[in-house]
Design a protein around this motif. Structure first.
Motif, PDB file in Angstrom:
ATOM      1  N   THR A   1      33.046  50.256  54.482  1.00 17.05           N
ATOM      2  CA  THR A   1      32.776  48.817  54.345  1.00 17.05           C
ATOM      3  C   THR A   1      32.890  48.366  52.892  1.00 17.05           C
ATOM      4  O   THR A   1      32.861  47.176  52.614  1.00 17.05           O
ATOM      5  N   TRP A   2      32.992  49.344  51.966  1.00 19.67           N
ATOM      6  CA  TRP A   2      33.205  49.067  50.558  1.00 19.67           C
ATOM      7  C   TRP A   2      34.399  49.877  50.073  1.00 19.67           C
ATOM      8  O   TRP A   2      34.780  50.870  50.684  1.00 19.67           O
ATOM      9  N   ARG A   3      34.973  49.463  48.929  1.00 20.62           N
ATOM     10  CA  ARG A   3      36.103  50.200  48.358  1.00 20.62           C
ATOM     11  C   ARG A   3      36.176  49.925  46.866  1.00 20.62           C
ATOM     12  O   ARG A   3      35.484  49.050  46.326  1.00 20.62           O
ATOM     13  N   LEU A   4      37.034  50.720  46.204  1.00 23.71           N
ATOM     14  CA  LEU A   4      37.282  50.479  44.780  1.00 23.71           C
ATOM     15  C   LEU A   4      37.996  49.145  44.594  1.00 23.71           C
ATOM     16  O   LEU A   4      38.870  48.777  45.401  1.00 23.71           O
ATOM     17  N   PRO A   5      37.669  48.413  43.533  1.00 29.84           N
ATOM     18  CA  PRO A   5      38.364  47.146  43.284  1.00 29.84           C
ATOM     19  C   PRO A   5      39.745  47.381  42.665  1.00 29.84           C
ATOM     20  O   PRO A   5      40.008  48.424  42.058  1.00 29.84           O
ATOM     21  N   ASN A   6      40.636  46.409  42.822  1.00 27.97           N
ATOM     22  CA  ASN A   6      41.906  46.457  42.099  1.00 27.97           C
ATOM     23  C   ASN A   6      41.818  45.556  40.868  1.00 27.97           C
ATOM     24  O   ASN A   6      40.798  44.911  40.620  1.00 27.97           O
ATOM     25  N   ARG A   7      42.911  45.521  40.104  1.00 33.93           N
ATOM     26  CA  ARG A   7      42.868  44.743  38.859  1.00 33.93           C
ATOM     27  C   ARG A   7      42.590  43.275  39.137  1.00 33.93           C
ATOM     28  O   ARG A   7      41.793  42.633  38.447  1.00 33.93           O
ATOM     29  N   ALA A   8      43.221  42.719  40.146  1.00 30.09           N
ATOM     30  CA  ALA A   8      43.053  41.293  40.427  1.00 30.09           C
ATOM     31  C   ALA A   8      41.603  40.959  40.749  1.00 30.09           C
ATOM     32  O   ALA A   8      41.073  39.921  40.331  1.00 30.09           O
ATOM     33  N   GLU A   9      40.936  41.863  41.488  1.00 34.60           N
ATOM     34  CA  GLU A   9      39.544  41.599  41.887  1.00 34.60           C
ATOM     35  C   GLU A   9      38.585  41.709  40.718  1.00 34.60           C
ATOM     36  O   GLU A   9      37.638  40.917  40.609  1.00 34.60           O
ATOM     37  N   MET A  10      38.817  42.658  39.817  1.00 36.47           N
ATOM     38  CA  MET A  10      37.929  42.757  38.654  1.00 36.47           C
ATOM     39  C   MET A  10      38.254  41.678  37.627  1.00 36.47           C
ATOM     40  O   MET A  10      37.373  41.166  36.942  1.00 36.47           O
ATOM     41  N   ASP A  11      39.511  41.345  37.537  1.00 34.16           N
ATOM     42  CA  ASP A  11      39.868  40.255  36.625  1.00 34.16           C
ATOM     43  C   ASP A  11      39.342  38.915  37.136  1.00 34.16           C
ATOM     44  O   ASP A  11      39.158  37.964  36.375  1.00 34.16           O
ATOM     45  N   ASN A  12      39.065  38.879  38.426  1.00 31.13           N
ATOM     46  CA  ASN A  12      38.528  37.669  39.054  1.00 31.13           C
ATOM     47  C   ASN A  12      37.184  37.261  38.441  1.00 31.13           C
ATOM     48  O   ASN A  12      36.870  36.066  38.356  1.00 31.13           O
ATOM     49  N   ILE A  13      36.374  38.247  38.018  1.00 28.78           N
ATOM     50  CA  ILE A  13      35.072  37.897  37.441  1.00 28.78           C
ATOM     51  C   ILE A  13      35.238  37.209  36.091  1.00 28.78           C
ATOM     52  O   ILE A  13      34.350  36.482  35.634  1.00 28.78           O
ATOM     53  N   ARG A  14      36.412  37.435  35.448  1.00 23.50           N
ATOM     54  CA  ARG A  14      36.706  36.726  34.208  1.00 23.50           C
ATOM     55  C   ARG A  14      37.212  35.318  34.491  1.00 23.50           C
ATOM     56  O   ARG A  14      36.678  34.337  33.961  1.00 23.50           O
ATOM     57  N   THR A  15      38.223  35.227  35.364  1.00 22.46           N
ATOM     58  CA  THR A  15      38.825  33.910  35.604  1.00 22.46           C
ATOM     59  C   THR A  15      37.862  32.951  36.285  1.00 22.46           C
ATOM     60  O   THR A  15      37.924  31.726  36.071  1.00 22.46           O
ATOM     61  N   ALA A  16      36.932  33.471  37.089  1.00 20.16           N
ATOM     62  CA  ALA A  16      35.991  32.588  37.793  1.00 20.16           C
ATOM     63  C   ALA A  16      34.893  32.060  36.891  1.00 20.16           C
ATOM     64  O   ALA A  16      34.139  31.165  37.295  1.00 20.16           O
ATOM     65  N   THR A  17      34.819  32.594  35.653  1.00 23.01           N
ATOM     66  CA  THR A  17      33.718  32.175  34.767  1.00 23.01           C
ATOM     67  C   THR A  17      34.232  31.718  33.402  1.00 23.01           C
ATOM     68  O   THR A  17      33.511  31.769  32.410  1.00 23.01           O
TER      69      THR A  17
END
Length: 545
Positions: free
Chosen positions: A420-436
């Motif tokens: 139900t969980w997995r390692l994040p990819n670059r887009a998903e971790m970079d998302n915490i930057r772009t969303a803020t």
């Protein structure tokens, strides 16, 4: 004076009576009161001298918690096995006949509940009584049967000190012969490690008249009763299991019941035979385990079928089975519910509430509630062993190896429920930057020209430093609503962690390629790098969808 013949006979009778009376006065009787079998605890009566060395570990273990171990292991993607190991305790009040027969906990053959402190031996069980004088010479060797009255007490010399030894294998047909030699040197060499060998020793100086020897015997080997409950999941149709280490031929001191050596190790351990008590529950007859208790045992479920789902080779390590103690291992098979910690939604992704951690004692994957979590090499499912850092090269875990870090795979998928969980990819971790970013749509302020991030210098009073996303000030009681990334540092092919409380380094997986993302030391720094084979970093899982 000349005595008549009848006068001579009377005088002889008086003399004989006098001599007989003096002989009886020099002896005394000993009555044996067999009270039962003691449960091994740190509060056990010290009147018995049996097995002092054997029970040292038992006292330490049982004085801690009733539940000694607790673990959750996966069964499939929907269900898991929650297990606990506890010493088996007699009930707090004696069982009457009705409750005794309805008790569903299997006991070793030959014993029954006997109140809050012991079990009693059932009628028909044979035991042997030995008595040694102060020269360690055996003067009594008698076999008794529980429930059968003996013809009076033992006649021994008053004022003399004897050492009494009693033992049994809880059999109605036989009891092993006593080994030869002095008491302090005699040892059993042919006791079967599969039998429930019990022992008692007491040194006593006898007084004139009637003496009592109160006997509470003690188990020498450990015992395990395993229960499985699958009522939440479905029917159990088969269970095959075993436990080890187990030894078949121990050498046991006659004097104190301690095991001098463990011999003839069973190659596959000890089989556990389960009894189907209902369609959704199964338990085994109490299984005798013969090992020293200083190393942990492993329960292996070779096969279990529940609801037509078969699972094989389930290994449950780390069971501490102290000699002389009776244990109940409870396995509850349950369906999983959603993680109780709040998931953090940010942008287009859902993030775990904390960094990934692995509990080696329970073999479970979880999310840290505060602090750094574990550090992970790429494509290994178990974390770096930081507890081995002080060891020399080749023994530490500076570089990954399978025997320490497991096989290849995504460790996020091991969090229950599985996958139900997995390692994040670059887009998903970079998302915490772009969303803020500054001036992002929906920016909560107060300063819309600055990123919506905040560096906490003392996260949850843990002394840890890191960054909140989605807020510009300390969120206080609302902290759980916001994503917090700790500045956990990095192990870069060395024994020392770098960048602690300065920078966070997090693992990403893009297809078959691994990267690390640098966050910090300030609210503006986000960088991506190739992740080296010998570099260990933190993991923040994302929700699989």
């Amino acid at each position: 004076m000349i005595l008549k013949p009848y006068g001579l006979l009377l005088l002889l009778a008086v003399l004989l009576y006098s001599c007989s009376k003096d002989s009886v006065n020099e002896q005394t009787s000993l009555e044996v009161n067999l009270l039962g079998i003691e449960m091994a605890t740190s509060e056990s009566d010290n009147s018995s001298e049996s097995g002092t060395a054997n029970r040292a570990a038992t006292s330490a273990a049982s004085s801690a918690n009733e539940s000694l171990q607790l673990a959750t292991i996966p069964f499939d993607q929907h269900f898991g096995i929650t297990l606990s190991l506890s010493p088996e305790r007699p009930q707090t009040s004696p069982l009457n006949e009705e409750t005794s027969t309805s008790n569903t906990t299997p006991r070793a053959v030959g014993i029954t509940q006997n109140g809050p402190q012991s079990w009693k031996l059932n009628d028909g069980i044979k035991y042997r009584l030995l008595a040694y004088d102060n020269t360690e010479t055996k003067v009594v060797d008698t076999v008794y049967t529980v429930g059968q009255n003996s013809s009076g007490g033992l006649l021994l010399n008053s004022g003399q000190t004897y050492t009494f030894v009693l033992y049994s294998v809880l059999s109605t047909t036989q009891v092993p012969a006593a080994p030869t030699g002095k008491l302090s040197e005699a040892a059993f060499t042919s006791i079967d490690g599969n039998t429930d060998f019990i022992h008692f020793r007491k040194t006593l100086t006898l007084s004139p008249g009637r003496n009592e020897l109160n006997v509470t015997m003690k188990h020498i080997f450990s015992q395990l009763t395993a229960r499985i409950n699958s009522s939440q999941v479905g029917n159990i149709t088969s269970v095959k299991a075993r436990v080890g280490d187990h030894y078949l031929s121990p050498t046991i001191s006659l004097s104190n019941g301690s095991v001098l050596s463990y011999n003839s190790k069973a190659v596959n351990g000890k089989d556990i035979t389960f009894v189907q008590t209902s369609s959704t529950s199964s338990s085994n007859e109490s299984t005798i385990i013969c090992n020293n208790g200083s190393s942990t045992s492993t329960l292996t479920i070779d096969e279990i079928t529940i609801n037509n789902i078969t699972k094989r080779a389930l290994s449950i390590p780390g069971l501490q089975l102290a000699p002389g103690t009776r244990y109940v291992l409870t396995l509850n098979i349950k369906s999983f519910t959603a993680d109780q910690e709040p998931e953090i939604e940010l942008g287009n992704s859902t993030y775990a509430p904390g960094n990934l951690v692995f509990d080696r004692n329970t073999n479970t994957y979880q999310f840290a509630t505060s602090g750094d979590g574990d550090y992970w090499f790429k494509n290994y499912v178990k974390p770096r062993r930081t507890d081995l850092d002080a060891r020399p090269w080749g023994e530490n875990n500076q570089r990954p190896r399978a025997e320490l870090n497991g096989g290849p795979g995504d460790p996020c998928e091991k969090v229950l429920p599985l996958k139900t969980w997995r390692l994040p990819n670059r887009a998903e971790m970079d998302n915490i930057r772009t969303a803020t970013e500054a001036q992002v749509k929906g920016h909560p302020g107060p300063n819309i020209y600055a990123p919506v991030r905040y560096i906490d210098e003392n996260y949850k009073n843990s002394g840890k430093r890191g960054m909140y996303f989605g807020v510009q000030t300390n969120p206080g009681k609302d902290a759980e609503k916001y994503l917090f990334i700790t500045f956990s540092g990095i192990y870069n092919d060395n024994q020392n962690r770098n960048d602690t409380n300065t920078t966070g380094w997090y693992m990403l997986k893009n297809g078959n390629n691994f990267e690390s993302m640098q966050i910090g030391p300030n609210i503006y720094t986000f960088n991506f790098y190739s992740l080296g084979d010998n570099t260990a970093v933190s993991i923040r899982c994302v929700k699989a969808g």
